[in-house]
Design a protein around this motif. Structure first.
Motif, PDB file in Angstrom:
ATOM      1  N   GLN A   1       0.995   0.336   6.950  1.00 40.78           N
ATOM      2  CA  GLN A   1       2.337  -0.246   6.852  1.00 40.78           C
ATOM      3  C   GLN A   1       2.299  -1.714   7.298  1.00 40.78           C
ATOM      4  O   GLN A   1       2.881  -2.584   6.651  1.00 40.78           O
ATOM      5  N   LYS A   2       1.598  -1.958   8.404  1.00 45.63           N
ATOM      6  CA  LYS A   2       1.497  -3.322   8.936  1.00 45.63           C
ATOM      7  C   LYS A   2       0.720  -4.230   7.977  1.00 45.63           C
ATOM      8  O   LYS A   2       0.992  -5.414   7.892  1.00 45.63           O
ATOM      9  N   LYS A   3      -0.268  -3.670   7.304  1.00 46.99           N
ATOM     10  CA  LYS A   3      -1.168  -4.463   6.466  1.00 46.99           C
ATOM     11  C   LYS A   3      -0.716  -4.596   5.009  1.00 46.99           C
ATOM     12  O   LYS A   3      -1.316  -5.335   4.242  1.00 46.99           O
ATOM     13  N   LYS A   4       0.357  -3.883   4.603  1.00 40.82           N
ATOM     14  CA  LYS A   4       0.692  -3.843   3.173  1.00 40.82           C
ATOM     15  C   LYS A   4       1.136  -5.202   2.625  1.00 40.82           C
ATOM     16  O   LYS A   4       1.006  -5.455   1.437  1.00 40.82           O
ATOM     17  N   ASP A   5       1.671  -6.083   3.475  1.00 42.20           N
ATOM     18  CA  ASP A   5       2.099  -7.408   3.006  1.00 42.20           C
ATOM     19  C   ASP A   5       1.000  -8.460   3.169  1.00 42.20           C
ATOM     20  O   ASP A   5       1.200  -9.617   2.815  1.00 42.20           O
ATOM     21  N   SER A   6      -0.131  -8.038   3.698  1.00 42.03           N
ATOM     22  CA  SER A   6      -1.253  -8.964   3.901  1.00 42.03           C
ATOM     23  C   SER A   6      -1.951  -9.235   2.565  1.00 42.03           C
ATOM     24  O   SER A   6      -1.841  -8.461   1.619  1.00 42.03           O
ATOM     25  N   THR A   7      -2.695 -10.341   2.516  1.00 39.97           N
ATOM     26  CA  THR A   7      -3.473 -10.631   1.302  1.00 39.97           C
ATOM     27  C   THR A   7      -4.922 -10.196   1.480  1.00 39.97           C
ATOM     28  O   THR A   7      -5.678 -10.157   0.517  1.00 39.97           O
ATOM     29  N   HIS A   8      -5.291  -9.873   2.717  1.00 39.82           N
ATOM     30  CA  HIS A   8      -6.678  -9.468   2.998  1.00 39.82           C
ATOM     31  C   HIS A   8      -6.840  -7.956   2.891  1.00 39.82           C
ATOM     32  O   HIS A   8      -5.994  -7.207   3.376  1.00 39.82           O
ATOM     33  N   PRO A   9      -7.942  -7.521   2.288  1.00 33.99           N
ATOM     34  CA  PRO A   9      -8.187  -6.074   2.214  1.00 33.99           C
ATOM     35  C   PRO A   9      -8.491  -5.509   3.613  1.00 33.99           C
ATOM     36  O   PRO A   9      -8.947  -6.224   4.496  1.00 33.99           O
ATOM     37  N   MET A  10      -8.224  -4.251   3.766  1.00 34.10           N
ATOM     38  CA  MET A  10      -8.486  -3.551   5.033  1.00 34.10           C
ATOM     39  C   MET A  10      -9.877  -2.931   4.953  1.00 34.10           C
ATOM     40  O   MET A  10     -10.196  -2.210   4.008  1.00 34.10           O
ATOM     41  N   GLU A  11     -10.718  -3.246   5.949  1.00 26.96           N
ATOM     42  CA  GLU A  11     -12.071  -2.670   6.008  1.00 26.96           C
ATOM     43  C   GLU A  11     -11.989  -1.358   6.790  1.00 26.96           C
ATOM     44  O   GLU A  11     -11.391  -1.303   7.860  1.00 26.96           O
ATOM     45  N   THR A  12     -12.574  -0.331   6.243  1.00 23.10           N
ATOM     46  CA  THR A  12     -12.531   0.975   6.908  1.00 23.10           C
ATOM     47  C   THR A  12     -13.748   1.808   6.527  1.00 23.10           C
ATOM     48  O   THR A  12     -14.566   1.379   5.716  1.00 23.10           O
ATOM     49  N   ARG A  13     -13.843   2.967   7.133  1.00 25.41           N
ATOM     50  CA  ARG A  13     -14.861   3.954   6.769  1.00 25.41           C
ATOM     51  C   ARG A  13     -14.120   5.239   6.443  1.00 25.41           C
ATOM     52  O   ARG A  13     -13.143   5.578   7.091  1.00 25.41           O
ATOM     53  N   PHE A  14     -14.620   5.946   5.444  1.00 29.07           N
ATOM     54  CA  PHE A  14     -14.000   7.238   5.140  1.00 29.07           C
ATOM     55  C   PHE A  14     -15.068   8.314   5.094  1.00 29.07           C
ATOM     56  O   PHE A  14     -16.245   8.038   4.834  1.00 29.07           O
ATOM     57  N   LEU A  15     -14.653   9.515   5.392  1.00 22.05           N
ATOM     58  CA  LEU A  15     -15.555  10.657   5.455  1.00 22.05           C
ATOM     59  C   LEU A  15     -15.957  11.063   4.041  1.00 22.05           C
ATOM     60  O   LEU A  15     -15.115  11.403   3.220  1.00 22.05           O
ATOM     61  N   LEU A  16     -17.240  10.984   3.774  1.00 23.86           N
ATOM     62  CA  LEU A  16     -17.780  11.353   2.468  1.00 23.86           C
ATOM     63  C   LEU A  16     -18.186  12.829   2.471  1.00 23.86           C
ATOM     64  O   LEU A  16     -17.940  13.557   1.517  1.00 23.86           O
ATOM     65  N   ALA A  17     -18.830  13.236   3.547  1.00 23.20           N
ATOM     66  CA  ALA A  17     -19.247  14.626   3.754  1.00 23.20           C
ATOM     67  C   ALA A  17     -19.340  14.822   5.265  1.00 23.20           C
ATOM     68  O   ALA A  17     -19.132  13.866   6.017  1.00 23.20           O
TER      69      ALA A  17
ATOM     70  N   CYS B   1     -18.627   6.436   4.637  1.00 25.70           N
ATOM     71  CA  CYS B   1     -18.912   5.359   3.697  1.00 25.70           C
ATOM     72  C   CYS B   1     -17.967   4.191   4.007  1.00 25.70           C
ATOM     73  O   CYS B   1     -16.794   4.406   4.314  1.00 25.70           O
ATOM     74  N   LYS B   2     -18.489   2.961   3.938  1.00 27.16           N
ATOM     75  CA  LYS B   2     -17.662   1.782   4.161  1.00 27.16           C
ATOM     76  C   LYS B   2     -16.787   1.546   2.939  1.00 27.16           C
ATOM     77  O   LYS B   2     -17.222   1.753   1.810  1.00 27.16           O
ATOM     78  N   ALA B   3     -15.560   1.092   3.183  1.00 27.91           N
ATOM     79  CA  ALA B   3     -14.657   0.836   2.065  1.00 27.91           C
ATOM     80  C   ALA B   3     -13.808  -0.382   2.367  1.00 27.91           C
ATOM     81  O   ALA B   3     -13.496  -0.677   3.507  1.00 27.91           O
ATOM     82  N   SER B   4     -13.435  -1.050   1.296  1.00 33.50           N
ATOM     83  CA  SER B   4     -12.515  -2.170   1.390  1.00 33.50           C
ATOM     84  C   SER B   4     -11.270  -1.772   0.607  1.00 33.50           C
ATOM     85  O   SER B   4     -11.318  -1.564  -0.603  1.00 33.50           O
ATOM     86  N   VAL B   5     -10.134  -1.643   1.337  1.00 37.07           N
ATOM     87  CA  VAL B   5      -8.904  -1.154   0.716  1.00 37.07           C
ATOM     88  C   VAL B   5      -7.939  -2.320   0.549  1.00 37.07           C
ATOM     89  O   VAL B   5      -7.540  -2.945   1.528  1.00 37.07           O
ATOM     90  N   PRO B   6      -7.567  -2.634  -0.695  1.00 34.94           N
ATOM     91  CA  PRO B   6      -6.615  -3.731  -0.906  1.00 34.94           C
ATOM     92  C   PRO B   6      -5.231  -3.346  -0.355  1.00 34.94           C
ATOM     93  O   PRO B   6      -4.912  -2.156  -0.278  1.00 34.94           O
ATOM     94  N   PRO B   7      -4.416  -4.322   0.010  1.00 31.76           N
ATOM     95  CA  PRO B   7      -3.065  -4.008   0.505  1.00 31.76           C
ATOM     96  C   PRO B   7      -2.304  -3.187  -0.537  1.00 31.76           C
ATOM     97  O   PRO B   7      -2.382  -3.448  -1.734  1.00 31.76           O
ATOM     98  N   THR B   8      -1.599  -2.163  -0.049  1.00 36.58           N
ATOM     99  CA  THR B   8      -0.877  -1.270  -0.958  1.00 36.58           C
ATOM    100  C   THR B   8       0.334  -0.675  -0.259  1.00 36.58           C
ATOM    101  O   THR B   8       0.381  -0.633   0.965  1.00 36.58           O
TER     102      THR B   8
END
Length: 183
Positions: free
Chosen positions: A78-94, A99-106
């Motif tokens: 919610q805080k990042k949705k108006d940002s222009t920078h993607p959010m860097e995160t990790r998500f559980l693959l197994a 896995c590292k991921a770059s999530v664009p603001p949404t």
């Protein structure tokens, strides 16, 4: 004076204390064995119910932290949705593999609803849904705790009743045959 009392379950509530003698004279209580069998069947039903409630409790205890964690992630998004920078995160693959991921603001997220169903929500809608789910899960956990407490009381009452009927029967048999009473 008199015989020890016995408590009987009656549709989930306790009824007044009766003496074992008068209890054993009630229809359907022909012998101590019949009564002990009924009490044991009731005890086994309580055990089965306890097993089911314990499984539900474990499921809820694992769901609640997951919901809280998802709500925290949504608040961060919610805080990042108006940002222009993607959010860097990790998500559980197994299991234990991220896995590292770059999530664009949404302003949209997808939530697993179970049964292999995933739906897309606005972040605000998703947050409202998860807060409702958290409230319901917490309420259900509290109700389960109350039900488990009630069952523990039923176990104790049933065990005491079984002991009283057994002891009553031993005394009754000793009165009928005093020769067995001598050590």
């Amino acid at each position: 004076g008199g015989s020890p009392g016995i408590m009987c379950g009656n549709g989930g509530e306790m009824i007044a204390c009766l003496y074992v003698d008068s209890f054993m004279k009630q229809p359907g209580n022909e012998t101590a064995d019949v009564v002990l069998k009924k009490l044991d069947e009731q005890y086994q039903k309580y055990k089965f119910l306890e097993l089911n409630l314990a499984q539900k409790k474990r499921r809820l205890k694992s769901q609640i932290p997951e919901i809280k964690q998802t709500l925290e992630i949504l608040k961060h998004m919610q805080k990042k949705k108006d940002s222009t920078h993607p959010m860097e995160t990790r998500f559980l693959l197994a299991d234990n593999l991220y896995c590292k991921a770059s999530v664009p603001p949404t302003d949209k997220v997808c939530l697993w609803l179970g049964a292999n169903v995933m739906l897309e929500y606005d972040i605000d809608e998703a947050q409202a849904l998860l807060e409702k789910n958290l409230s319901t899960a917490t309420k259900n956990l509290d109700l389960l705790e109350e039900d488990l407490d009630f069952l523990r009381d039923q176990f104790t009452t049933t065990e005491v009743n079984m002991a009283r009927v057994y002891n009553w029967d031993v005394k009754r048999r000793n009165k009928q045959d005093p020769s067995k009473n001598k050590a």
